[in-house]
Design an enzyme around this catalytic site. Sequence first.
Site, PDB file in Angstrom:
ATOM      1  N   ARG A  38       0.837  -1.213   0.000  1.00 46.34           N
ATOM      2  CA  ARG A  38       0.000   0.000   0.000  1.00 46.34           C
ATOM      3  C   ARG A  38       0.863   1.251   0.000  1.00 46.34           C
ATOM      4  O   ARG A  38       0.575   2.216  -0.715  1.00 46.34           O
ATOM      5  CB  ARG A  38      -0.948  -0.041   1.191  1.00 46.34           C
ATOM      6  CG  ARG A  38      -2.066  -1.060   0.992  1.00 46.34           C
ATOM      7  CD  ARG A  38      -2.817  -1.416   2.246  1.00 46.34           C
ATOM      8  NE  ARG A  38      -3.841  -2.417   1.932  1.00 46.34           N
ATOM      9  CZ  ARG A  38      -4.521  -3.107   2.831  1.00 46.34           C
ATOM     10  NH1 ARG A  38      -4.294  -2.907   4.124  1.00 46.34           N
ATOM     11  NH2 ARG A  38      -5.421  -3.985   2.454  1.00 46.34           N
ATOM     12  N   TYR A  60      -6.113  -1.577  -6.968  1.00 47.77           N
ATOM     13  CA  TYR A  60      -5.431  -2.728  -6.360  1.00 47.77           C
ATOM     14  C   TYR A  60      -4.832  -2.395  -5.002  1.00 47.77           C
ATOM     15  O   TYR A  60      -4.807  -1.251  -4.583  1.00 47.77           O
ATOM     16  CB  TYR A  60      -4.430  -3.370  -7.313  1.00 47.77           C
ATOM     17  CG  TYR A  60      -3.210  -2.629  -7.793  1.00 47.77           C
ATOM     18  CD1 TYR A  60      -2.647  -1.554  -7.139  1.00 47.77           C
ATOM     19  CD2 TYR A  60      -2.581  -3.083  -8.954  1.00 47.77           C
ATOM     20  CE1 TYR A  60      -1.500  -0.939  -7.604  1.00 47.77           C
ATOM     21  CE2 TYR A  60      -1.421  -2.476  -9.431  1.00 47.77           C
ATOM     22  CZ  TYR A  60      -0.889  -1.417  -8.754  1.00 47.77           C
ATOM     23  OH  TYR A  60       0.254  -0.819  -9.222  1.00 47.77           O
ATOM     24  N   GLU A  61      -4.422  -3.465  -4.312  1.00 53.06           N
ATOM     25  CA  GLU A  61      -3.943  -3.395  -2.924  1.00 53.06           C
ATOM     26  C   GLU A  61      -5.021  -2.877  -1.977  1.00 53.06           C
ATOM     27  O   GLU A  61      -4.740  -2.187  -0.987  1.00 53.06           O
ATOM     28  CB  GLU A  61      -2.678  -2.531  -2.814  1.00 53.06           C
ATOM     29  CG  GLU A  61      -1.560  -2.925  -3.751  1.00 53.06           C
ATOM     30  CD  GLU A  61      -1.183  -4.392  -3.661  1.00 53.06           C
ATOM     31  OE1 GLU A  61      -1.519  -5.045  -2.652  1.00 53.06           O
ATOM     32  OE2 GLU A  61      -0.583  -4.919  -4.615  1.00 53.06           O
ATOM     33  N   GLY A  62      -6.255  -3.230  -2.239  1.00 56.77           N
ATOM     34  CA  GLY A  62      -7.385  -2.755  -1.433  1.00 56.77           C
ATOM     35  C   GLY A  62      -7.927  -1.481  -2.015  1.00 56.77           C
ATOM     36  O   GLY A  62      -7.235  -0.454  -2.023  1.00 56.77           O
TER      37      GLY A  62
END
Length: 591
Positions: A293, A437-439
């Site tokens: 993140r 992406y990555e949450g």
Amino acid sequence: MNYTPPIREMQFVLHEVLDAAATLQGAGVDVDRDTIDGVIEGAGDFCARILAPLNTVGDRDGCRLVGDTVVTPPGFKKAYDQYVAGGWPAVDCDVEHGGGGMPSTVGSAIKEMLASANPSWTLYTSLSAGAYRCLNANASEELKRRYLPQLASGQWTGTMCLTEPHCGTDLGLLTTRAVPADDGSYRIKGAKMFITSGEHDLAENIVHLVLARTPDAPKGTRGISLFVVPKRTVDPDGAVGNRNGVFCDSIENKMGLHGSATCVLRFDNAVGHLVGEVNKGLAAMFVMMNGARLGTGVQALGMNEVANQKALTYARERIQSRAPESMRTPNQAADPIIDQPDVRRMLLTQKSWSGGSRLFLYWLALQVDLRKSSPDPSVREYAEDMLSLLTPVAKAFVSDRAVDSASLGMQVHGGAGYIADYGAEQTFRDTRILPIYEGTNGVQSHDLLQRKVLSDGGRRFKQLVEMVSGYAQTLDGRQEMDLFRVALITLAGEIDTLVTDLARWAQDDDCRVGTSAVDFLNLVGYYVLAYFWARAADTVLQLGDQATDFHRQQLAIARFYFDKLLPDTFSLLVRARSDTRILMDDAAIAF
């Protein structure tokens, strides 16, 4: 594609505003300004000379699945070999694993330039760093000896295998199985999708970090374990063996990042080894997830920077229409579009986001180094609190602004931005994945408000406000800093009141957090960047007559940020208080 590493801007942030070398030395890290400059200048040369020319090639040619192997675009393999030969993967890895031992602060500066020059190629390297850190934090000493030196050197690359076809962010639903074998290993069976760099021809081996369930695991996230599963088996002495049961069934046909292989992986009784404890895999993987993140924020900074470089170059060269009379060039039929006020608005907005994000993200990288190396427990604890609180902001706020910047870059180009010739549309396509992406950024916003602010009664958030307000108070009596001081103090009071109100409302309204979270995260993002732009302005003003044209540019951007962009917080404050019933009214979507 032309790319100029922003070395002077990096040096301004690292040395003049943050005084990174002194801060790191105070934490026991043996590094000085000249060493930092030498490393980032060398990395910048590699990025501009080797990687940037391959960016359009990767977008045009993409990746191909040939049998069980993904063939990367022309030039990618040679560039990767040069990257490894130059020792760049190991720069910020531990010395005991063959690394250079440089701080994360320097690593972040390198990663920014890599992302600017060639974001698709860079993704093959970025998750390797995350896999290294995850194993270093959680694996047994035997697994560390087996994997970490090769990951540090770049001889092997790494991945993060979380998402499955039936579940994305909701990892509690994953079904990949890990069955114990008689030799202490596990047999992994299942499917994972959206796996960045899941298969390629760049490195000898690929180290997959896989979330899976053992046969007796409880349901939900409490039953997830973490396993290291190599593409090719690895003997205890580190020797690479036969192909493991890991296969790429397809690569995704994506909007952008065509040179990056995003794979659907099938694990067919693949040999894996447990990392950490059974059923504690999600906590172990969070080392990599949080690093990813922060890495997404750095990638977004790099994309923002290159979007601005393209737009600025075009705006200086494009001769079209007459500028306002005071800006016109005599005896000329038209003027450069950079002399149009609205074009300058767009360019300065891009510069505000890139410069402010660089200040913020490099400061966060310093916190990573302080958390790891400071001998003072209170410093380590404070760094951990700030990283926990602000990682969602680094990921979500900076990536959203990068998309805004890429869109503005296309707008500056006009019709030329919508065609492929100038690269502006590729930058937009490549950037658009970052908020996803990555949450997703909605998930990051909920995490910030619910878990990082309300869950601890605002303890960590209060530390942030105290840091900013304490700094603002030091500006009292300095007339030239009044613009910055008043805005910081006023906004701090508004946000503090908002947090109190949201905490009270959320007790009786289960939709409150979801309704307000995105506006709240953006509000915090504006606030944090305002703090760092104020520090940058302060740094310049204290130089007095010693300030250069570069310094005066930074001061002008800081003033633009406070004058043109920070007022957006007024609408965010209103929206964060909006009635949840308006949003959740079924009549609004029942059509």
